[in-house]
Design a protein around this motif. Structure first.
Motif, PDB file in Angstrom:
ATOM      1  N   VAL B  74       0.419  -1.201   0.066  1.00  0.00           N
ATOM      2  CA  VAL B  74       0.298   0.043  -0.090  1.00  0.00           C
ATOM      3  C   VAL B  74       0.557   1.474   0.372  1.00  0.00           C
ATOM      4  O   VAL B  74       0.462   2.425  -0.753  1.00  0.00           O
ATOM      5  N   SER B  75       2.142   1.118   0.739  1.00  0.00           N
ATOM      6  CA  SER B  75       2.656   2.011   0.919  1.00  0.00           C
ATOM      7  C   SER B  75       3.223   2.651  -0.328  1.00  0.00           C
ATOM      8  O   SER B  75       3.883   3.874  -0.745  1.00  0.00           O
ATOM      9  N   LEU B  81       1.987   6.493  -7.531  1.00  0.00           N
ATOM     10  CA  LEU B  81       0.745   7.311  -7.292  1.00  0.00           C
ATOM     11  C   LEU B  81       0.157   9.225  -6.986  1.00  0.00           C
ATOM     12  O   LEU B  81       0.071   9.369  -7.758  1.00  0.00           O
ATOM     13  N   GLU B  82       0.650   8.998  -6.382  1.00  0.00           N
ATOM     14  CA  GLU B  82       0.754  10.203  -5.556  1.00  0.00           C
ATOM     15  C   GLU B  82       1.469  11.459  -5.953  1.00  0.00           C
ATOM     16  O   GLU B  82       0.976  12.024  -6.066  1.00  0.00           O
ATOM     17  N   ASP B  85       0.271  13.298  -9.915  1.00  0.00           N
ATOM     18  CA  ASP B  85      -0.373  14.348  -9.289  1.00  0.00           C
ATOM     19  C   ASP B  85      -0.305  15.556  -9.180  1.00  0.00           C
ATOM     20  O   ASP B  85      -0.703  16.495  -9.451  1.00  0.00           O
ATOM     21  N   LYS B  86       0.735  15.226  -8.740  1.00  0.00           N
ATOM     22  CA  LYS B  86       1.246  16.685  -7.903  1.00  0.00           C
ATOM     23  C   LYS B  86       2.245  17.751  -9.438  1.00  0.00           C
ATOM     24  O   LYS B  86       1.967  18.481  -9.344  1.00  0.00           O
ATOM     25  N   GLU B  87       2.789  17.055 -10.282  1.00  0.00           N
ATOM     26  CA  GLU B  87       3.922  17.038 -11.054  1.00  0.00           C
ATOM     27  C   GLU B  87       2.405  18.101 -12.350  1.00  0.00           C
ATOM     28  O   GLU B  87       1.964  17.795 -11.978  1.00  0.00           O
TER      29      GLU B  87
ATOM     30  N   LYS C 136      -8.844   6.308  -9.413  1.00  0.00           N
ATOM     31  CA  LYS C 136      -8.958   8.347  -9.166  1.00  0.00           C
ATOM     32  C   LYS C 136      -8.905   8.853 -10.239  1.00  0.00           C
ATOM     33  O   LYS C 136      -8.763  10.130 -11.335  1.00  0.00           O
ATOM     34  N   GLY C 137      -7.510   8.428 -10.902  1.00  0.00           N
ATOM     35  CA  GLY C 137      -7.186   9.156 -12.110  1.00  0.00           C
ATOM     36  C   GLY C 137      -7.929   9.241 -13.991  1.00  0.00           C
ATOM     37  O   GLY C 137      -7.887   9.810 -14.399  1.00  0.00           O
TER      38      GLY C 137
END
Lengths: 78, 87, 138
Positions: B74-75, B81-82, B85-87, C136-137
């Motif tokens: 999970v980590s 995947l996180e 999203d930020k970029e 989500k994407g």
């Protein structure tokens, strides 16, 4: 007594089909049916714990994860 | 293409042959531990379901390792995947 | 993508029963087939069905991502503390230190019932978190 033999033959056919499909979505669906049939086989062999885990993980969660990954990558095999 | 399919079929037949006819020569598993679990399991752990009494009673340390594997997966996925999203 | 009326209604009516069945599998894990992992996966599949049919945003109103992350992390430490409790009671690591009770009742087998609850919550939070991140994407 004939039921496990029928299930095993169907499992072999589904395994070969999921290897031979060029469209990956078809391969994933045939793997889901493979998991469902093998959970039936486990229930027939008196292992209900394994059967519940196989039906929930193999036919439920793994299919969703595979389809999400196909949506993020290519759908057709070369 | 034809040769590859023939090779797959040959491997399939050989493994099937080994599995069907080779299973008679394997000695039966030792029954001491099985008898111990069946006779003592309910009295020592209090759980009727023997699978649960082995999974969480006798072999609970194994379950701890499985839990660590799940938290690592999970980590890793959250890390991968996180960032996107930020970029 | 256009929302289908049938999928929406069926999923809304089906999800509570799937969640109840998952809780039953977890809490009766020491008496009948089932247990922490299987019940947790069934709970997670209920949450995933909600996320697939109604969209991840409306599923995250019921099961916020922050809470899932907290449950995932805290359940692991609860597992470790249950293990250390055996050491405190004067035995080995992960010893069954609670009273066993009468075999066959629901709060029996001491330790195993609580470990089933912890593992079930942890597995369901982890798997639904993975699927939220993957869905989500899109």
């Amino acid at each position: 007594m004939i039921i496990p033999q029928i299930i095993i033959i169907l499992l072999i056919i589904l395994g070969i089909l999921s290897l031979q499909f060029k469209d990956l979505l078809n391969a994933v669906i045939s793997l889901a049916i493979f998991s469902l049939l093998s959970s039936l086989l486990f229930y027939y062999l008196h292992a209900p714990d394994v059967s519940i885990a196989e039906a929930a993980v193999g036919a439920g969660v793994a299919t969703v994860i595979f389809i999400a990954v196909i949506g993020k990558t290519r759908r057709k095999e070369e | 293409m034809k040769l590859k399919l023939l090779g797959e079929f040959l491997i399939f037949v050989v493994f099937g042959f080994v599995l069907i006819f080779g299973i008679d020569f394997i000695p039966p598993p030792p029954s001491g531990l099985k008898n111990y679990f069946v006779c003592q399991g309910v009295r020592q752990t209090g759980a009727i379901n023997l699978v649960s009494s082995i999974y969480l009673g006798y072999r609970a340390f194994d379950t701890l390792g499985e839990t660590i594997v799940l938290i690592l997966v999970v980590s890793g996925i959250v890390m991968l995947l996180e960032k996107k999203d930020k970029e | 993508m256009k929302e289908s009326e049938i999928v929406s209604v069926i999923s809304r009516k089906l999800v509570p029963y799937i969640l109840i069945f998952g809780l039953y599998l977890i809490s009766y894990g020491h008496l009948s087939p089932g247990g922490g992992f299987q019940g947790g996966v069934v709970l997670a599949s209920g949450i995933i069905l909600l996320a697939l049919a109604r969209g991840t945003d409306s599923a995250q109103k019921l099961f916020p991502e922050k809470n899932l992350r907290i449950v995932e992390a805290k359940a692991f430490f609860l597992f470790l503390f249950m293990g250390i409790g055996g050491l405190v009671a004067g035995g080995y690591f992960l010893q069954n230190f609670l009273p066993l009770g009468k075999a066959g009742e629901v709060p029996s087998a001491g330790f195993i019932f609580f470990l089933n609850l912890i593992i079930g919550l942890k597995v369901s939070a982890g798997i639904s978190l993975i699927c939220f991140y993957l869905l989500k994407g899109e």
